[in-house]
Each structure stands twice: as structure tokens, then as C-alpha cells.
Design an enzyme around this catalytic site. Structure first.
Site, PDB file in Angstrom:
ATOM      1  N   ARG A 299      37.547  38.313   4.205  1.00  0.00           N
ATOM      2  CA  ARG A 299      38.899  37.797   4.425  1.00  0.00           C
ATOM      3  C   ARG A 299      39.535  38.488   5.635  1.00  0.00           C
ATOM      4  NH1 ARG A 299      43.019  34.736   2.002  1.00  0.00           N
ATOM      5  NH2 ARG A 299      41.533  34.013   0.430  1.00  0.00           N
TER       6      ARG A 299
ATOM      7  N   GLU B 131      50.793  36.590  -1.775  1.00  0.00           N
ATOM      8  CA  GLU B 131      50.306  37.574  -0.809  1.00  0.00           C
ATOM      9  C   GLU B 131      50.829  37.395   0.614  1.00  0.00           C
ATOM     10  OE1 GLU B 131      45.887  38.784  -2.045  1.00  0.00           O
ATOM     11  OE2 GLU B 131      46.204  36.623  -2.087  1.00  0.00           O
TER      12      GLU B 131
END
Length: 779
Positions: free
Chosen positions: A311, A723
Site C-alpha cells: 500500500r 483512514e
């Protein structure tokens, strides 16, 4: 009237503020219950030469001691390596690694047993930094790469080249409820585990495997957590497995709850990163080439480090189209506890590196960094493909940057900051505007699935069970709203039940900001199946009441507690009556729903694909002030603007945005892990580890989002919000670099994270000394 889009209170709000919310360790003791703890390694790397437990076994109140030899299997982990040990065998690899599980009647007996254990360990060389791991070739797994274009040609096209290294420290999740589990043994070795976990299915799988049980023997229940932030995605398996071992071996209930100090010592946190970069750009600020080498500190075992690195790499270009780019990544193995998931999951470490590069380009060109950001921003119809090949659809980034700059009066304040710094001898100010493009979905394709169970009762009330776990983020409330709207009833008729593996099997973790997306969609699927059956019943009933009404399921709508014909709304049947009528006609009032995210694919080895369903975007302007003599920094003002699609619950979303920004502030400013030379963590309590408090909030704090109903990829046009806002705090870090640029002379202002008072003062002293040296030479 639709429930979605309303400010429904969090389903546990009242219990939270009154103290009535029940967490794992609040559950009353059961008859015969044992308390569980563990004896851990006192060294970061060593060989166990002898372990003597007899004196500890004889301590009054001690029921049992267990080692690795009492497990059916001892290796587990979420990655392919499965390299983690629940209990150390002959080698220990970090301070805090469990060696002996202790079960006793009291905590006093446990403390005495720890003192009575005798162990001889031969110390072995340990690695504590990324540089040490690189030097010794200590890595976990293979290197990863994402690339596009011709890097060499891109560097030739650039008129300027700069390179550097950015170091990012790790931080603790610092949830209020520490890791905890309570295990009840049942018949035939069956176990019921109440676990503070984001991933009940993983706890089920790990416990069953380590104890040699079938999965159907282990039921895991999660009512709620007192915060998690990623720290309970994989690391919650450890305490649950230790308590389960005790319950199976002793046939008695077993409870484990870490102290805050112990939790901080043994549970891994956000991965430290050390990122090398080299960038080429033209005189107008267009980036022609970028090479980034990301190195993360995975700790002693793999845990989720590969996924975190993936990620980070997929976010290394952030909001910018870069035609020639190479992103390399490697996980380093050190002798720290295994680092794990934390809010943002690698994305922050990738994005902050890119934004650091933008700040430095602006310094070289003597341009406003926002001009560089706007010039390189992803386009709408062109220049809109990521390095891994995914189109940035529904792109609101250019609009967000323009609007937040206008709302925050950015241009005027940039001039005001320069004027202040020219006049003030005691303080410096800085300001920055940074965007974020955050991909939503698990990078691992098969995790993007969910199931739900919806049961309708004869009084019209509804129970919903999903794989989502509630940790304070409000996912249950959002699912409640989705279900209420699908059935056309009031939200207070819907309750979301505790998550349990006997109702929802093979579930994914509540992580990747996708909890409401996946589980809300699965619940909606179940509701639509129920609604279709009820529509048949209602259509027949309405037709029988009115001769001239040719009612059919296709003409019925469910709203405001009624099923009604949309052509003649006066012909209706109440929800309560319809449910009872369906029951009398033997029509099922329960249903399972399923959802699998479509249109995503990812090849980690090739670094190509479309790993995300969509992107949540945002932009922030932050202004800081720094004391020139102490390095102390405060955030004066923050303006946050996001694209969260069509909000399911504005109140919850606003809280998520503000809270994430403040958590990001902690990561980049005050929160610092300090270790002794031996590798022992020194900052393992609130007295030595500083998270942001109320005084750290910006004096002016504006939080808002744009209107955007066009995200048709996700349920009810919403976007994930858990997030992405954390990365808006990168504007604070860039504002600090901007402030330092006023005293760094012709040099690029350098700064590592966390930008603590000490780190900033070190840089100020360095630039002050350089200025004095230059003055002396000139004189």
C-alpha cells in the site's frame, strides 16, 4: 424519510458516556476462572540454553504453566511465510516475545511465578535499525517493484535533479482498551472466545490451528473494542490463543488482559520507514522522473508487513501524474516486536515522501509548493492513470485543491507568514496545502468480500449480524441506517448484533476503511431478498383489497413504515402487518446476504492492476508556529476539505475526519518511540509517550466536504472515511519544512518524522551554525 445521510447518534454513544458499555475485561468473572499472563524474553536476540519451571509451578495459586511443547502447532501468521511463533522455542528474536504462559488464581500469583522462573539465555547479535538490517542483508520476503515509462529518459528531460532520504519513525496505536480475551471451554473441546479483535475469523483460524481443533469447535465473539487502529487486526490472535490454550488444558474459563505498559512493549505499531528518493523536474515544476526506494522495519516476523509495503508503494506518487517512475520496496527484519497494521496501513509513509519531495522542488525553484502540486496533479480525462495502471476515476483532486486554498485564504496567508518571519526574532511560521488520494479496498483481492444475516421479527424489529467489528468508528450505526432504508422502516427498529463467527463465517478484518462498504453492501443484499419476498405478499394483499388496483411487486415501494403502490400511494400496508401476514403465509423473514467487490485486480509480483474500487480524496491547509529557541511547534489553524461522496452519517464522518487528522498530527510531531541500546522500549506509558491532547488542537479547526453524489461504485454513493483524513496531517509536516526554509539559507530544509521539538531544534541549531560559519568566512 431516509435514515442514511442523517446524524443518527453512534449506537453505543449513551453507553460510552455513562460507562455502561461492556468491554471484554468488564465481563464478570466466571466460576473457576483463571487469569492468564506470560513470561517473556528479556533480550532482543538470544538462544535459550535452559528453562526451569518447577519453582514457578509450586507457587501458591498457580494452576498451570505452558510452553511451545503444549501446542499442536506453533507457527502462524497472516502472510504466506507463517513465520511467527506463539511461544518461543530455542531462539528468541525480540524483547517481549512470549516464552511461558502462566495461568493462576490471582495476579499476585502470576507475579510470583514470573520471579520464580529461571532461564539461561545466550545473547546473540541484534539488529535494531533499517540501516543495520540493510547492511546485514536481513529482509523479509522478496523485493517489490512498480514502474512506468523510461526512467533514464525522464531524468534526461529534467532540468533539475535532487535526491535525499526521509526517515519516518514508528508509533503506537494507543487504543484505550488493551489487548484482551476471555475464553469459555465447552463440551468436546469447543471454545467460545470473547476477543477484542478487528478480525474474529482470524482469531478463530489461529486458535484452531495452534490447538489442533476444527474451526467449527471455535466460536469468536466481538461486541466492541475500545479503539484498535489496526493494532487488533492480527495481534489480537496472540492473547486469545494463550487464553484458549489454558482453557483447553485446564477445562476452566481463562481471561487475559494486557496492562498498558505490556501492550505497548509487545504489540507492534506503525512501521518505521526509511525512504530514498531521486527526482527530476523542469524549471516550471513539472516532474519528469521519480525513483523511490522504500524500506520498512517489519520487526522480527512478517505479520502484515508485505501488505503494508504494497500500500505504501501504491501511494508513493500520491496525487500526481508522473510519466516516468520506479517505486521499489523491501521489508527489513529487525529484532523489534513485529510491526503491524495501523490506520493508513502504509499509505501515510508513501504519501509523506512524495509531499516532502514537492516541498523540496518548490525550494529549489523558489516557487509556491501549491503551484507545483497543481501543475503535477492527476487530470480528469488525461494524465489520469497511476503507475500501476489504474485510472483515477471520479477525480475531485483539482477541485479540492482550488476550493480549500480559497476557503483557507491561502495566498494571503502565505504572504503574511513571510512577513511574520521577517519581523519575528523569537518564532517562525509555516504554511502548507497538501492533497491525498487514498485507495479503498484490500490490496489482497479475496479479502474484498462480506456476508450478512438479517432477521425480521413479528413485532417488526430487525436484527442484523455482519462480519464488521465496532471499535468506535460507527460502522454499526451506518449498517443500521442502510438496513432501515432498504426495508423502508425507522432506524430504531434495527439493531446490529455483536459480531460472531457462528453467524458470519470466513469474514475479513474490519480494516482498509472498508467495513461499512463491504458489510453494508452484504446487509443490503439480504434486505433486498427479504423485500422481494415481502413485495409478493403485499402485492397480492393490496390487489385483493381493491378490485381496480393491479398491484405487482414491481410497482411497490417500501418507505416510512409502509409497503405502498407508487402509482396510488393511498393503497398501502404497514410494515408490522405485512411482516405478520408473511409469517402466516409461511414466507421466510430471514436472509443471508453476500457481497464481493467487483472490478478490482492486483498482481503484486508485476506491480500492475486495479487494486482499488475507488479513491477517497482530500486536501488540507495547515499553519504552524515554531519557537526558535526550544523547537516547540503548535498548529495554529487547519482547514480540511474532503470528497467523501454522499455521507451516510455526517456526524460520524465529521468525527472520523477530525480524529484522523489529530492522530496523523501525533505521528508526525509528538509521538516518538525511544529504545535503550538493548532494544528495550523506554516509552511504554502515557508518562513517556505523548499523544496529542486537547491543547494540541488547532485554534481554528475547519472540517468540511464537498457535495459529490457521483460515486456510483459504492453503496449509496458514499466513500470510506476512516483512514484517508489521517494523511491530511502531512500538511503539518510540510508547514514545518516551510517554516524551516526561512532559516536554512540556500540549503533545502531537511526534517525527519516525528518532527518533535528536539528534531526541530536540532535542525534550527544546524542552520544557525551554518549561517554563523558563513558569516565568519565572509568577515
Amino acid at each position: 424519510m431516509s435514515a442514511a445521510g442523517k446524524n443518527l447518534p453512534h449506537d453505543s454513544a449513551r453507553e460510552h458516556v455513562t460507562g455502561e458499555a461492556i468491554y471484554v475485561d468488564d465481563m464478570p468473572p466466571a466460576r473457576g476462572e483463571l487469569i492468564v499472563d506470560f513470561f517473556w524474553s528479556p533480550v532482543a536476540h538470544g538462544r535459550i540454553r535452559a528453562l526451569e519451571l518447577e519453582r514457578a509451578r509450586s507457587v501458591p495459586g498457580v494452576a498451570a504453566l505452558f510452553t511451545c511443547h503444549d501446542l499442536a502447532h506453533n507457527r502462524f501468521g497472516p502472510s504466506a511465510e507463517k513465520d511467527e511463533l506463539l511461544l518461543a522455542e530455542d531462539i528468541v528474536t525480540f524483547i517481549g516475545q512470549p516464552i511461558v504462559v502462566i495461568a493462576a488464581e490471582s495476579r499476585e500469583a502470576i507475579a510470583a511465578a514470573k520471579q520464580a522462573i529461571s532461564m539461561d539465555i545466550e545473547p546473540l547479535p541484534a539488529l535494531f535499525t533499517i540501516d543495520e538490517a540493510k547492511k546485514h542483508g536481513s529482509f523479509i520476503g522478496a523485493p517489490r517493484r512498480i514502474s512506468r515509462g523510461n526512467l533514464e529518459a525522464g531524468f534526461r528531460q529534467g532540468e533539475h535533479v535532487l535526491e535525499g532520504t526521509l526517515s519516518l519513525g514508528g508509533v503506537d496505536q494507543f487504543y484505550l482498551e488493551s489487548q484482551a480475551a476471555l475464553v469459555y471451554p465447552g463440551e468436546s473441546d469447543a471454545l467460545t472466545i470473547h476477543s477484542a479483535t478487528q478480525n474474529p475469523s482470524e482469531v478463530q483460524h489461529v486458535v484452531a490451528d495452534l490447538l489442533g481443533l476444527a474451526l467449527n469447535k471455535v466460536t469468536v465473539v466481538t461486541k466492541r473494542m475500545g479503539g484498535a487502529f489496526g493494532g487488533k487486526e492480527c495481534q489480537a490472535t496472540h492473547p486469545a490463543a494463550m487464553a484458549a490454550l489454558v482453557a483447553v488444558k485446564t477445562k476452566r474459563p481463562a481471561r487475559i488482559a494486557y496492562t498498558k505498559d505490556d501492550d505497548m512493549c509487545v504489540t507492534g505499531g506503525r512501521h518505521p520507514f526509511q525512504n530514498d528518493y531521486k527526482v527530476a523536474f523542469t524549471s516550471d515544476g513539472t516532474i519528469t522522473a521519480l525513483k523511490v526506494d522504500l524500506y520498512s522495519d517489519g520487526g522480527a516476523f512478517a505479520d502484515l508487513s508485505h501488505a503494508v509495503l504494497a500500500r505504501a508503494m501504491a501511494h508513493a506518487e500520491n496525487a500526481y501524474f508522473i510519466p516516468n517512475i520506479e517505486i521499489n520496496g523491501r521489508v527489513c527484519r529487525t529484532n523489534h516486536p513485529p510491526n503491524t497494521a495501523m490506520r493508513g496501513f502504509g499509505g501515510p509513509q508513501g504519501v509523506v515522501t512524495m509531499e516532502n519531495v514537492i516541498q523540496e522542488i518548490a525550494t529549489v525553484l523558489k516557487k509556491d509548493p501549491l503551484e507545483i502540486r497543481m501543475r503535477n496533479c492527476y487530470g480528469i480525462d488525461e494524465r489520469n492513470t497511476t503507475p500501476y495502471g489504474q485510472v483515477v476515476a471520479n477525480n475531485m483532486l483539482p477541485r479540492l485543491m482550488r476550493e480549500v486554498a480559497e476557503r483557507a485564504d491561502y495566498a494571503r496567508r502565505v504572504e503574511a507568514v513571510a512577513d511574520f518571519n521577517a519581523r519575528s526574532k523569537t518564532h517562525l511560521r509555516g504554511i502548507a496545502c497538501t492533497p491525498v488520494k487514498f485507495g479503498i479496498s484490500f490490496n489482497t483481492k479475496f479479502l474484498n468480500q462480506a456476508n450478512a444475516l438479517v432477521n425480521v421479527y413479528l413485532d417488526g424489529s430487525v436484527q442484523v449480524s455482519t462480519g464488521a467489528t465496532e471499535m468506535g468508528q460507527g460502522v454499526n450505526t451506518k449498517i443500521q441506517q442502510i438496513v432501515a432504508d432498504e426495508l423502508g422502516i425507522a432506524a430504531d427498529l434495527v439493531i446490529v448484533m455483536a459480531t460472531s463467527t457462528d453467524k458470519n463465517n470466513n469474514t475479513s478484518a474490519t480494516a482498509a476503511s472498508s467495513g461499512a462498504d463491504l458489510n453494508g453492501s452484504a446487509a443490503a443484499d439480504a434486505c433486498r431478498r427479504i423485500r422481494a419476498r415481502l413485495a409478493e405478499v403485499a402485492a397480492h394483499e393490496l390487489a385483493s383489497r381493491t378490485e381496480d388496483l393491479q398491484a405487482s411487486p414491481s410497482t411497490l415501494v417500501f418507505e416510512e413504515g409502509f409497503a405502498l403502490d407508487r402509482r396510488r400511494p393511498e393503497h398501502r400496508i404497514s410494515w408490522h402487518d405485512l411482516v405478520n401476514l408473511a409469517y402466516l403465509q409461511r414466507v421466510s423473514l430471514g436472509e443471508r446476504g453476500f457481497y464481493a467487490t467487483q472490478g478490482i485486480d492486483w498482481n503484486a509480483e508485476k506491480g500492475k492492476g486495479a487494486p482499488f474500487l475507488y479513491f477517497t480524496n482530500g486536501c488540507a491547509v495547515s499553519e504552524v508556529v515554531i519557537d526558535r529557541f526550544t523547537g516547540t511547534m503548535r498548529v495554529l489553524r487547519a482547514d480540511l476539505l474532503m470528497d467523501i461522496g454522499k455521507s451516510l452519517n455526517p456526524g460520524i464522518d465529521r468525527g472520523q475526519i477530525a480524529g484522523a487528522y489529530v492522530m496523523g498530527m501525533g505521528w508526525l510531531t509528538n509521538e516518538e518511540k525511544r529504545f535503550a541500546e538493548s532494544g528495550e522500549l523506554l516509552t511504554h506509558s502515557p508518562t513517556t509517550y505523548k499523544i496529542p491532547n486537547i491543547q494540541d488542537l488547532p485554534q481554528v479547526f475547519n472540517v468540511d466536504w464537498i457535495e459529490n453524489d457521483t460515486n456510483t461504485a459504492n453503496i449509496r454513493s458514499s466513500k470510506a472515511v476512516g483512514e484517508p483524513p489521517l494523511l491530511l496531517a502531512i500538511s503539518i509536516f510540510c508547514a514545518a519544512k516551510h517554516a524551516l526554509s526561512f532559516v536554512s539559507g540556500e540549503r533545502i530544509a531537511k526534517l525527519d518524522a516525528p518532527a518533535t521539538g528536539e528534531e526541530i531544534l536540532r535542525r534550527l541549531t544546524e542552520y544557525r551554525s551554518a549561517a554563523h560559519a558563513t558569516s565568519a568566512v565572509v568577515a
